[in-house]
Motif scaffolding. Structure first.
Motif, PDB file in Angstrom:
ATOM      1  N   LEU A 106       0.810  -1.220   0.000  1.00  0.00           N
ATOM      2  CA  LEU A 106       0.000   0.000   0.000  1.00  0.00           C
ATOM      3  C   LEU A 106       0.849   1.278   0.000  1.00  0.00           C
ATOM      4  CD1 LEU A 106      -2.867   1.220   0.183  1.00  0.00           C
ATOM      5  CD2 LEU A 106      -2.600   1.193   2.660  1.00  0.00           C
ATOM      6  N   VAL A 107       1.872   1.335   0.841  1.00  0.00           N
ATOM      7  CA  VAL A 107       2.662   2.567   0.951  1.00  0.00           C
ATOM      8  C   VAL A 107       3.422   2.866  -0.346  1.00  0.00           C
ATOM      9  CG1 VAL A 107       4.510   3.719   2.221  1.00  0.00           C
ATOM     10  CG2 VAL A 107       2.764   2.445   3.469  1.00  0.00           C
ATOM     11  N   GLY A 109       2.715   1.761  -3.265  1.00  0.00           N
ATOM     12  CA  GLY A 109       1.686   1.989  -4.273  1.00  0.00           C
ATOM     13  C   GLY A 109       1.144   3.410  -4.218  1.00  0.00           C
ATOM     14  N   THR A 110       0.938   3.907  -3.010  1.00  0.00           N
ATOM     15  CA  THR A 110       0.479   5.284  -2.833  1.00  0.00           C
ATOM     16  C   THR A 110       1.542   6.258  -3.348  1.00  0.00           C
ATOM     17  OG1 THR A 110      -0.830   4.633  -0.919  1.00  0.00           O
ATOM     18  CG2 THR A 110      -0.315   6.978  -1.146  1.00  0.00           C
ATOM     19  N   MET A 111       2.801   5.968  -3.050  1.00  0.00           N
ATOM     20  CA  MET A 111       3.882   6.819  -3.550  1.00  0.00           C
ATOM     21  C   MET A 111       3.911   6.828  -5.071  1.00  0.00           C
ATOM     22  SD  MET A 111       7.076   6.021  -1.084  1.00  0.00           S
ATOM     23  CE  MET A 111       6.926   5.962   0.674  1.00  0.00           C
ATOM     24  N   ILE A 113       1.358   6.412  -7.094  1.00  0.00           N
ATOM     25  CA  ILE A 113       0.221   7.219  -7.555  1.00  0.00           C
ATOM     26  C   ILE A 113       0.541   8.705  -7.426  1.00  0.00           C
ATOM     27  CG2 ILE A 113      -2.172   7.857  -7.017  1.00  0.00           C
ATOM     28  CD1 ILE A 113      -2.570   4.839  -6.304  1.00  0.00           C
ATOM     29  N   VAL A 114       1.150   9.079  -6.297  1.00  0.00           N
ATOM     30  CA  VAL A 114       1.542  10.486  -6.108  1.00  0.00           C
ATOM     31  C   VAL A 114       2.558  10.899  -7.168  1.00  0.00           C
ATOM     32  CG1 VAL A 114       2.739  12.086  -4.560  1.00  0.00           C
ATOM     33  CG2 VAL A 114       0.979  10.554  -3.648  1.00  0.00           C
TER      34      VAL A 114
END
Length: 124
Positions: A106-107, A109-111, A113-114
């Motif tokens: 998740l972490v 993956g979020t990075m 996307i950002v």
């Protein structure tokens, strides 16, 4: 509804907290400075106009804040720096940090996307 004085105090506290985090980010690698300055200027505009004016007139950070406000501009150099820092952080999280597997996915993956969002922003 909160009294106006309380609302102003809350905006000022948010602005000060973000300024403090930005100042820490200047000397602490991995903690971003500019996003906290953007929030500090935004909060200052709601409750502390003198602070907002000071940030916008700042010789080093003012131009970046103004460019962001005028068109969401993120300079290429900042994009590369953020991408490298997020990549390094993701590698540390995946390979060196004892976290649950879902968090290790998740972490980063979020990075990612950002980073995609950031590279889609204008550079001038």
């Amino acid at each position: 509804m909160l009294p106006r004085s309380v609302v102003l105090l809350l905006w000022r506290l948010l602005a000060l907290a973000c300024l403090l985090l930005a100042a820490i980010g200047v000397v602490l690698p991995g903690l971003p400075t500019v996003p906290f300055l953007l929030v500090a200027a935004w909060a200052g505009g709601h409750g502390w106009p003198a602070l907002e004016r000071w940030l916008l007139a700042h010789p080093r950070y003012g131009p970046g804040i103004r460019r962001w406000r005028e068109g969401g501009v993120i300079p290429r150099r900042a994009k590369w720096a953020a991408t490298l820092m997020m990549s390094a952080s993701a590698l540390v999280i995946v390979f060196l940090t004892p976290m649950p597997t879902w968090a290790k996915v998740l972490v980063p993956g979020t990075m990612a996307i950002v980073a995609l969002w950031m590279w889609g922003r204008p550079e001038r």
